[in-house]
Design an enzyme around this catalytic site. Structure first.
Site, PDB file in Angstrom:
ATOM      1  N   HIS A  57     -11.537  -2.173  -0.011  1.00 29.18           N
ATOM      2  CA  HIS A  57     -10.988  -2.465   1.312  1.00 29.18           C
ATOM      3  C   HIS A  57      -9.849  -1.488   1.603  1.00 29.18           C
ATOM      4  O   HIS A  57      -9.260  -0.911   0.690  1.00 29.18           O
ATOM      5  CB  HIS A  57     -10.472  -3.895   1.364  1.00 29.18           C
ATOM      6  CG  HIS A  57     -11.562  -4.916   1.391  1.00 29.18           C
ATOM      7  ND1 HIS A  57     -11.365  -6.194   1.839  1.00 29.18           N
ATOM      8  CD2 HIS A  57     -12.873  -4.855   1.031  1.00 29.18           C
ATOM      9  CE1 HIS A  57     -12.487  -6.878   1.757  1.00 29.18           C
ATOM     10  NE2 HIS A  57     -13.420  -6.087   1.260  1.00 29.18           N
ATOM     11  N   GLU A  59      -6.775  -1.834   2.363  1.00 31.16           N
ATOM     12  CA  GLU A  59      -5.509  -2.112   1.694  1.00 31.16           C
ATOM     13  C   GLU A  59      -5.506  -1.600   0.252  1.00 31.16           C
ATOM     14  O   GLU A  59      -4.525  -1.001  -0.210  1.00 31.16           O
ATOM     15  CB  GLU A  59      -5.224  -3.623   1.703  1.00 31.16           C
ATOM     16  CG  GLU A  59      -5.040  -4.205   3.086  1.00 31.16           C
ATOM     17  CD  GLU A  59      -6.318  -4.746   3.716  1.00 31.16           C
ATOM     18  OE1 GLU A  59      -6.216  -5.636   4.573  1.00 31.16           O
ATOM     19  OE2 GLU A  59      -7.427  -4.283   3.350  1.00 31.16           O
ATOM     20  N   CYS A  87      -8.017  -9.945   4.368  1.00 32.33           N
ATOM     21  CA  CYS A  87      -8.906 -10.993   3.858  1.00 32.33           C
ATOM     22  C   CYS A  87      -8.205 -11.737   2.722  1.00 32.33           C
ATOM     23  O   CYS A  87      -7.116 -11.356   2.279  1.00 32.33           O
ATOM     24  CB  CYS A  87     -10.223 -10.391   3.378  1.00 32.33           C
ATOM     25  SG  CYS A  87     -10.064  -9.437   1.858  1.00 32.33           S
ATOM     26  N   CYS A  90      -7.421  -9.406  -0.265  1.00 29.38           N
ATOM     27  CA  CYS A  90      -6.327  -8.474  -0.023  1.00 29.38           C
ATOM     28  C   CYS A  90      -4.986  -9.198   0.129  1.00 29.38           C
ATOM     29  O   CYS A  90      -3.964  -8.726  -0.368  1.00 29.38           O
ATOM     30  CB  CYS A  90      -6.630  -7.621   1.199  1.00 29.38           C
ATOM     31  SG  CYS A  90      -8.012  -6.488   0.937  1.00 29.38           S
TER      32      CYS A  90
END
Length: 181
Positions: A57, A59, A87, A90
């Site tokens: 992701h 992040e 999410c 994360c």
């Protein structure tokens, strides 16, 4: 306050540019930047399709980039600007890294970990909480996602034809909210 607003706008626009880059490469268009003392120290975009790795992701990509040249402890005084609410995965990682604050564009109604589904940023039973501010350029973040989801995705396990879909540019169905904690 106006100077602070323009600072937030600048960094969120940088995150949106990362989201645009993700869209151009066929990734879910989520982008982010890590900001320490008004300097971008890491940037990332989703890389799950290309890498075939569900943990890539934006992040995580940005944190990995930052950690190449900065110590982990810097995250305690670093802000994250991301196009979509982090999410659950994360949000949990950001908590463990003790991020200073998170600013995001649009809510993540399916997997949001900072208020939409779970509130991992504010549970006092674990690592120190971090403040979250949502709604920065939310329409722009939503449009990035809409542009992605009307495309054909040949890499999907069960590709669905989308030839007749049209890009929805209306926002009367989108909840409006301002930059608040």
């Amino acid at each position: 306050m106006e100077q602070e607003d323009s600072r937030h706008a600048y960094f969120m626009k940088q995150a949106l540019l990362m989201g645009e880059r993700a869209l151009e490469t066929g990734e879910t268009p989520v982008g982010c930047v890590l900001v320490h003392e008004n300097q971008i120290v890491g940037s990332g975009m989703n890389d799950t399709n290309r890498s075939m790795n569900g943990t890539r992701h934006a992040e995580f990509v940005a944190i990995k980039e930052m950690l190449r040249t900065h110590p982990r402890s810097l995250l305690r005084s670093t802000d994250l600007y991301v196009t979509v609410e982090p999410c659950v995965m994360c949000a949990s990682a950001l908590r463990q890294y003790q991020i200073q604050a998170v600013y995001f564009g649009c809510r993540n109604e399916r997997f949001g970990g900072t208020g939409s589904i779970l509130s991992l940023h504010s549970d006092f039973s674990i690592d120190p909480p971090y403040p979250v501010y949502g709604g920065l350029f939310s329409k722009e973040a939503i449009m990035l996602l809409r542009r992605f989801y009307i495309q054909e995705n040949e890499k999907a396990p069960k590709p669905r034809p989308k030839k007749n879909r049209e890009l929805n540019t209306r926002f009367d169905d989108v909840e409006s909210y301002s930059l608040t904690a």
